[in-house]
Design an enzyme around this catalytic site. Structure first.
Site, PDB file in Angstrom:
ATOM      1  N   GLN A 176      -9.661   1.947   1.639  1.00 34.26           N
ATOM      2  CA  GLN A 176      -8.346   2.633   2.535  1.00 34.26           C
ATOM      3  C   GLN A 176      -8.727   3.618   3.682  1.00 34.26           C
ATOM      4  O   GLN A 176      -8.841   3.809   5.020  1.00 34.26           O
ATOM      5  CB  GLN A 176      -7.491   3.529   1.731  1.00 34.26           C
ATOM      6  CG  GLN A 176      -6.715   2.171   0.527  1.00 34.26           C
ATOM      7  CD  GLN A 176      -5.896   1.430   1.381  1.00 34.26           C
ATOM      8  OE1 GLN A 176      -5.207   1.631   2.610  1.00 34.26           O
ATOM      9  NE2 GLN A 176      -6.206   0.384   0.578  1.00 34.26           N
ATOM     10  N   ARG A 196       0.957  -1.445  -0.285  1.00 40.59           N
ATOM     11  CA  ARG A 196       0.076  -0.130   0.324  1.00 40.59           C
ATOM     12  C   ARG A 196       0.415   1.364  -0.416  1.00 40.59           C
ATOM     13  O   ARG A 196       0.037   3.100  -1.078  1.00 40.59           O
ATOM     14  CB  ARG A 196      -0.950  -0.113   0.965  1.00 40.59           C
ATOM     15  CG  ARG A 196      -2.195  -1.169   1.295  1.00 40.59           C
ATOM     16  CD  ARG A 196      -3.265  -1.291   1.801  1.00 40.59           C
ATOM     17  NE  ARG A 196      -4.080  -2.229   1.988  1.00 40.59           N
ATOM     18  CZ  ARG A 196      -5.272  -2.672   2.670  1.00 40.59           C
ATOM     19  NH1 ARG A 196      -5.022  -2.450   3.553  1.00 40.59           N
ATOM     20  NH2 ARG A 196      -5.831  -3.054   2.540  1.00 40.59           N
ATOM     21  N   TYR A 212      -6.115  -1.331  -7.161  1.00 42.16           N
ATOM     22  CA  TYR A 212      -5.509  -2.559  -6.402  1.00 42.16           C
ATOM     23  C   TYR A 212      -4.999  -2.178  -5.765  1.00 42.16           C
ATOM     24  O   TYR A 212      -4.997  -0.526  -4.932  1.00 42.16           O
ATOM     25  CB  TYR A 212      -4.164  -3.232  -7.666  1.00 42.16           C
ATOM     26  CG  TYR A 212      -3.374  -2.510  -7.769  1.00 42.16           C
ATOM     27  CD1 TYR A 212      -2.587  -1.620  -8.138  1.00 42.16           C
ATOM     28  CD2 TYR A 212      -2.676  -2.963  -8.813  1.00 42.16           C
ATOM     29  CE1 TYR A 212      -1.713  -0.611  -7.897  1.00 42.16           C
ATOM     30  CE2 TYR A 212      -2.034  -2.232 -10.247  1.00 42.16           C
ATOM     31  CZ  TYR A 212      -1.495  -1.816  -9.109  1.00 42.16           C
ATOM     32  OH  TYR A 212       0.361  -0.913  -9.473  1.00 42.16           O
ATOM     33  N   GLU A 213      -4.938  -3.058  -4.001  1.00 43.04           N
ATOM     34  CA  GLU A 213      -4.229  -3.110  -2.962  1.00 43.04           C
ATOM     35  C   GLU A 213      -5.054  -2.705  -1.908  1.00 43.04           C
ATOM     36  O   GLU A 213      -4.582  -2.066  -1.112  1.00 43.04           O
ATOM     37  CB  GLU A 213      -2.499  -2.615  -2.757  1.00 43.04           C
ATOM     38  CG  GLU A 213      -1.362  -3.106  -3.862  1.00 43.04           C
ATOM     39  CD  GLU A 213      -1.709  -4.969  -4.093  1.00 43.04           C
ATOM     40  OE1 GLU A 213      -1.536  -5.334  -2.744  1.00 43.04           O
ATOM     41  OE2 GLU A 213      -1.017  -5.378  -4.786  1.00 43.04           O
ATOM     42  N   GLY A 214      -6.187  -2.816  -2.691  1.00 41.01           N
ATOM     43  CA  GLY A 214      -7.754  -2.431  -2.055  1.00 41.01           C
ATOM     44  C   GLY A 214      -8.269  -1.721  -2.477  1.00 41.01           C
ATOM     45  O   GLY A 214      -6.719  -0.310  -2.520  1.00 41.01           O
TER      46      GLY A 214
END
Length: 596
Positions: A446, A295, A439-441
């Site tokens: 977030q 992240r 991506y990555e959440g």
């Protein structure tokens, strides 16, 4: 596509002058990383990015990856560039010296990451994923696994992935179905399908090490029943070389909007041999070591693209002749003035500049605290830094990628019709930047992490790591006349953030939908206020340095002008964000589902 020039002058300003990262050399293991070593590292990184990676950025996008008989071929030039990258030691710069790494501070590495992502985001995905796999194994792997895999990941001859997402589940990992059956020899047979796997298959390294989330036969339901496994493409021999092919195969690659030179794969695991990383059913905790690093790294991607878009915009605005200045001709020897004279073009350029330089300062600020978290000898300092990094991680990921995409879109607008076609490269930045918000959440996730986990954590302790120094800074400079143009707007924004924080916390306790409704606006309000704090500090530092050593190149004057622009034209957005937050979530939740 415009040339890329590494912004080394601003990087040195942030690292040495603004944040005083030279004191990291006082931490155990960082003794050699003084300015005499950091600056040459950044210069060499800039060279390989500008001279090796950037020239194959557009061609890599146009050619893309292709799948041939289960093997992914990367675009022309990528294998050669990766070889140069690896032989130059760039895969090892932040890794543990015990496994062949160089141990560079994170505060310097974020600047290297930015340059890689500015020059060629698709290329950066390959070593970036490997570093995430390295971190997970370094933090949670057994000594046997570390000895088997870390030296190869560090020197870049092997690469790594993270295999989380499945066709039916993304963020909600509690739904995953991939299974792992224990074997008599202590290994496991992993079976399942993973999608959207970056660098899942390629021709850059001799082996690929997959970090795979799966369920044991006795696993509890939900996310509490997830374990983490290391599953190599080729099973290592006793000599540490790639041996027999494992039961893992790329069945297809995704045809994407952007980052086309990065292979995004569907990976099938068919009783592939793997080994448990960490404790059974604790895989999510181990994977989050990787996820939190990713992240922050994705935030660096947003920053890198923001800088590349800004550079492309400025180059075009200086050269493109269109119309005359509203206040009179500025280039009488030319048929028209360059568009950089026009107020609206300058508005867009300054928005790009303020976002990029502000995010760069925040990236190094957070990374320095990460270094202190890992290296400082005092436990209370390590804990304070850990709290701060936890608080700021979702903000870095979401704010930087939002602003990176906005910068790329502003760049397209500056270039007009030329921005919409391939020739100048700006449309590639727009396409490449868009995935970083997903991506990555996703950035919405977030925001939920910020308001749902970080606000109330440990009685608000995380928040104090940010709120206290900002409040002290405002109070300490309230009576300094030269700082008034910066402190007054910052104080207003900070007051709005305090009001919003109390409101979100109070309403969220009564109705979680209220916190969810406010989350994205609150995230933006927090991020803009944090940038405001850093811009005030940058203005103060620039004034002091100008008095101390002069300003022959106008660098410090430009920093102060950009700070004033941010305070007057960007930070007031916090007022509208507070109004949106205070409106509550009723209108979001009131419409019947059937009416959509």
């Amino acid at each position: 596509m415009a040339d890329y020039t590494p912004p080394l002058r601003d990087m040195r300003f942030v690292y040495h002058e603004l944040l005083g990262c030279d004191d990291l050399a006082e931490l155990p293991g960082f003794e050699e990383f003084t300015a005499d070593l950091i600056d040459p590292i950044l210069e060499e990184a800039g060279k390989i990015c500008a001279e090796v990676l950037h020239p194959i950025n557009r061609s890599g996008d146009e050619e893309g990856c292709r799948l041939e008989n289960g093997v992914v071929r990367t675009p022309a030039g990528f294998p050669e560039a990766y070889r140069q990258f690896r032989e130059g030691g760039w895969t090892a710069i932040t890794c543990d010296p015990e496994y062949g790494g160089q141990g560079l501070p994170a505060a310097a590495d974020v600047l290297v990451t930015e340059m890689i992502c500015s020059a060629n985001l698709s290329f950066g995905m390959y070593p970036g994923l490997s570093h995430g796999a390295y971190l997970a194994l370094h933090s949670h792997g057994s000594e046997e696994l570390k000895r088997a895999y870390l030296p190869k990941l560090v020197d870049g001859t092997w690469s790594g992935t993270m295999c989380l997402t499945e066709p039916h589940c993304g963020t909600d990992l509690g739904l995953l179905r991939t299974k792992a059956e224990p074997q008599d020899d202590g290994s496991f047979r992993v079976t399942g399908t993973k999608i959207f796997i970056s660098a899942g298959e390629h021709d850059l390294t001799e082996n690929i090490i997959h970090l795979v989330l799966a369920r044991l036969p006795d696993a509890p339901k939900g996310s509490r029943g997830i374990s983490l496994f290391v599953v190599p493409k080729f099973l290592p021999t006793a000599e540490g070389t790639p041996g027999e092919r494992n039961g893992v195969m790329c069945s297809s690659i995704e045809h994407k909007m952007g980052i086309k030179a990065s292979s995004t794969c569907v990976m099938n695991f068919d009783e592939a041999q793997g080994w448990l990383v960490g404790a059974p059913h604790k895989g999510l905790q181990a994977m989050f070591t990787m996820m939190n690093n990713e992240r922050l790294a994705v935030g660096g991607q947003g920053l890198g693209l923001a800088e590349a878009a800004y550079q492309g915009s400025v180059a075009y605005a200086r050269e493109r002749l269109q119309g005359r200045s509203l206040t009179g001709t500025k280039a009488p020897d030319k048929p028209a003035d360059p568009i950089i004279v026009h107020p609206d073009v300058r508005r867009m350029l300054l928005l790009q500049r303020a976002a990029t330089e502000g995010c760069r300062a925040m990236a190094v600020w957070v990374a320095k605290e990460l270094d202190k978290q890992e290296r400082h000898p005092e436990p209370e300092v390590r804990k304070a830094s850990e709290d701060f990094v936890a608080l700021m991680t979702p903000i870095v990921k979401a704010l930087f990628t939002d602003l990176g995409f906005e910068n790329a879109n502003l760049g397209m607008q500056v270039l007009g019709g030329h921005g919409y076609i391939r020739e100048h490269g700006m449309e590639q930045y727009v396409r490449d930047a868009r995935i970083t918000q997903i991506y990555e959440g996703t950035n919405g996730i977030q925001a939920l992490d910020l308001v749902g986990r970080k606000l109330g954590a440990n009685g608000g302790r995380y928040l104090r790591r940010f709120f206290h120094p900002v409040a002290e800074y405002i109070e300490g400079h309230a009576e300094t006349p030269e700082m008034a143009p910066y402190i007054a707007p910052l104080a207003k924004a900070f007051g709005r953030l305090q009001t919003a924080t109390g409101t979100v916390a109070q309403r969220g306790l009564a109705n979680p939908d209220e916190a969810g409704a406010a989350a994205t606006d609150y995230m933006r309000l927090f991020g803009l206020t944090a940038l405001g704090y850093l811009w005030a500090r940058m203005a103060e530092t620039a004034m002091a340095k100008s008095r101390e050593s002069g300003d022959a190149d106008g660098f410090y004057a430009a920093k102060q002008v950009t700070a004033r622009f941010y305070m007057e034209r960007v930070l007031p957005q916090t007022g509208a964000l507070l109004s949106q937050i205070m409106a509550g979530g009723q209108t979001l939740m009131a419409l019947d589902e059937a009416a959509f």
